[in-house]
Design an enzyme around this catalytic site. Sequence first.
Site, PDB file in Angstrom:
ATOM      1  N   CYS A   1      -1.333   8.427   4.069  1.00  0.00           N
ATOM      2  CA  CYS A   1      -0.792   7.412   3.167  1.00  0.00           C
ATOM      3  C   CYS A   1      -0.818   6.077   3.906  1.00  0.00           C
ATOM      4  O   CYS A   1      -1.437   5.959   4.963  1.00  0.00           O
ATOM      5  CB  CYS A   1       0.602   7.784   2.664  1.00  0.00           C
TER       6      CYS A   1
ATOM      7  N   ARG B   1       5.081   9.425   2.041  1.00  0.00           N
ATOM      8  CA  ARG B   1       4.320  10.466   1.356  1.00  0.00           C
ATOM      9  C   ARG B   1       3.625  11.442   2.290  1.00  0.00           C
ATOM     10  O   ARG B   1       3.740  12.664   2.120  1.00  0.00           O
ATOM     11  CB  ARG B   1       3.281   9.821   0.424  1.00  0.00           C
TER      12      ARG B   1
ATOM     13  N   ASP C   1       3.901   5.373  -4.239  1.00  0.00           N
ATOM     14  CA  ASP C   1       4.598   5.194  -2.969  1.00  0.00           C
ATOM     15  C   ASP C   1       6.100   5.043  -3.208  1.00  0.00           C
ATOM     16  O   ASP C   1       6.542   4.044  -3.772  1.00  0.00           O
ATOM     17  CB  ASP C   1       4.050   3.962  -2.251  1.00  0.00           C
TER      18      ASP C   1
END
Length: 154
Positions: free
Chosen positions: A8, A14, A120
């Site tokens: 990420c 994440r 996100d």
Amino acid sequence: MVDVAFVCLGNICRSPMAEAIMRQRLKDRNIHDIKVHSRGTGSWNLGEPPHEGTQKILNKHNIPFDGMISELFEATDDFDYIVAMDQSNVDNIKFINPNLKGQLFKLLEFSNMEESDVPDPYYTNNFEGVYDMVLSSCDNLIDYIVKDANLKEG
């Protein structure tokens, strides 16, 4: 042994969540030939532990994340499977290493969801929703890797 990396942006929300969930699912399924990592394509969080929202959701589900710190995806990384959280990170990965040898996917390619990108939670604060997206994808990803790499379960 095959190496899988979740990627990420900052490697604090994440991708460490996916790394921890994947490790737990592999343990639950008694699969030992897959090593799991996570990386970020941005360098501003290097060396930091997972975001408190990620820690909170993993603790809620009794998933360990001890010792995890943010690391940068680098051109020298040699993973067999690279799993990005969104298209922006796919693009960043290809920019960082235009000669990737490993297979590159977006995580939600392994889910039954209509979405293609994992949002996100650093910006949305929806850590529970991201947890559900990651969890819904991990077993299908494991199934794919086990078959593709000709691994044994159990």
